[in-house]
Scaffold this active site. Structure first.
Site, PDB file in Angstrom:
ATOM      1  N   LEU A  49       1.162  -0.895  -0.370  1.00  0.00           N
ATOM      2  CA  LEU A  49      -0.118  -0.054   0.076  1.00  0.00           C
ATOM      3  C   LEU A  49       0.583   1.020   0.304  1.00  0.00           C
ATOM      4  O   LEU A  49       1.669   0.914   0.393  1.00  0.00           O
ATOM      5  CB  LEU A  49      -1.381   0.056   0.838  1.00  0.00           C
ATOM      6  N   ASP A  50       0.393   2.320  -0.458  1.00  0.00           N
ATOM      7  CA  ASP A  50       1.247   3.389  -0.515  1.00  0.00           C
ATOM      8  C   ASP A  50       0.890   4.250   0.756  1.00  0.00           C
ATOM      9  O   ASP A  50       0.410   3.919   1.536  1.00  0.00           O
ATOM     10  CB  ASP A  50       0.951   4.331  -1.242  1.00  0.00           C
ATOM     11  N   THR A  51       2.342   4.766   1.200  1.00  0.00           N
ATOM     12  CA  THR A  51       2.347   5.729   2.566  1.00  0.00           C
ATOM     13  C   THR A  51       1.046   5.992   3.093  1.00  0.00           C
ATOM     14  O   THR A  51       1.383   5.904   4.222  1.00  0.00           O
ATOM     15  CB  THR A  51       3.237   6.127   2.296  1.00  0.00           C
ATOM     16  N   THR A  53      -2.077   5.634   2.278  1.00  0.00           N
ATOM     17  CA  THR A  53      -3.180   4.991   2.344  1.00  0.00           C
ATOM     18  C   THR A  53      -3.635   4.212   3.237  1.00  0.00           C
ATOM     19  O   THR A  53      -2.823   3.086   3.446  1.00  0.00           O
ATOM     20  CB  THR A  53      -3.177   3.805   0.626  1.00  0.00           C
TER      21      THR A  53
END
Length: 229
Positions: A49-51, A53
């Site tokens: 997951l992106d930071t 998110t």
């Protein structure tokens, strides 16, 4: 940094907090390294997951589980559903966003008109207040920043997304909401797993209208998803 959702024999399911790095950087442990340290076990990443998110993250406990789960993700046999909030009126309220993605400026990506190896996203949305909509997003591919770019391409960047939008908020309102997959155990039988994680960070996610909308989206896989354009 995280909450443990399920501790299975072969894998771990957590809810990552918003603004927590996936990988360790600048001398600070990422969520995977922190989990390994806290639990005293080796874990294997099978997706990320992106930071900014938050939400559901699956981590394998041994190499054989990692291989199978990686194969499931690569074959798009893990159904993933995300929630997002955005201000403004989108170009369309439901349907598909399909297009190739290319690197743009400042670590951003942009959606192209071509469709050679496209990012594919299916979505619903519903109004949850004056000028605010809640989106249920189902990615059919796994491109970097795919959902953030998809909503930006509709003219409604995710609320609090500093990279793709301009609206300031207490967080980036993108949350990994549901995972659904079939997993084969060593003894040979397949088992269905469904995990649902209600967002717990962000003032806007706590609004009553958002909770009411989510009550109708408790089983994302059974919804009448919009057909292909």
């Amino acid at each position: 940094m995280y909450r443990i959702i399920a501790d299975e024999a072969d894998f771990l399911v957590i809810s990552k907090s918003a603004n927590v790095h996936f990988h360790s950087q600048d001398g600070t442990a990422g969520v995977v390294a922190q989990l390994e340290q806290d639990l005293g076990i080796k874990l294997f990443a099978v997706h990320r997951l992106d930071t900014p998110t938050s939400g559901l993250l699956l981590l394998a406990k041994h190499p054989a589980a990692a291989r199978q789960l990686t194969e499931l993700f690569s074959a798009h046999r893990v159904q993933k559903y995300y929630l997002a909030l955005a201000k403004g009126k989108p170009k369309k309220k439901q349907g598909w966003v399909i297009g190739d993605m290319a690197k743009s400026r400042r670590s951003m990506f942009k959606l192209l008109r071509t469709k050679e190896n496209p990012a594919i996203t299916q979505f619903f949305s519903t109004s949850v207040g004056e000028g605010l909509r809640l989106y249920l997003l189902k990615p059919h591919s796994g491109k970097t920043h795919q959902l953030r770019v998809a909503l930006a391409s509709l003219g409604v960047p995710i609320l609090g997304d500093a990279l793709y939008g301009s609206d300031v908020a207490d967080r980036c309102y993108l949350h990994a909401y549901c995972l659904h997959f079939r997993y084969q155990h060593e003894e040979g039988h397949w088992q269905d797993y469904v995990y649902l994680d209600m967002p717990q960070q962000g003032e806007a996610f706590a609004e009553e209208a958002v909770s009411a909308a989510l009550a109708a989206w408790r089983e994302p896989g059974s919804l009448d998803w919009p057909s292909r354009d």
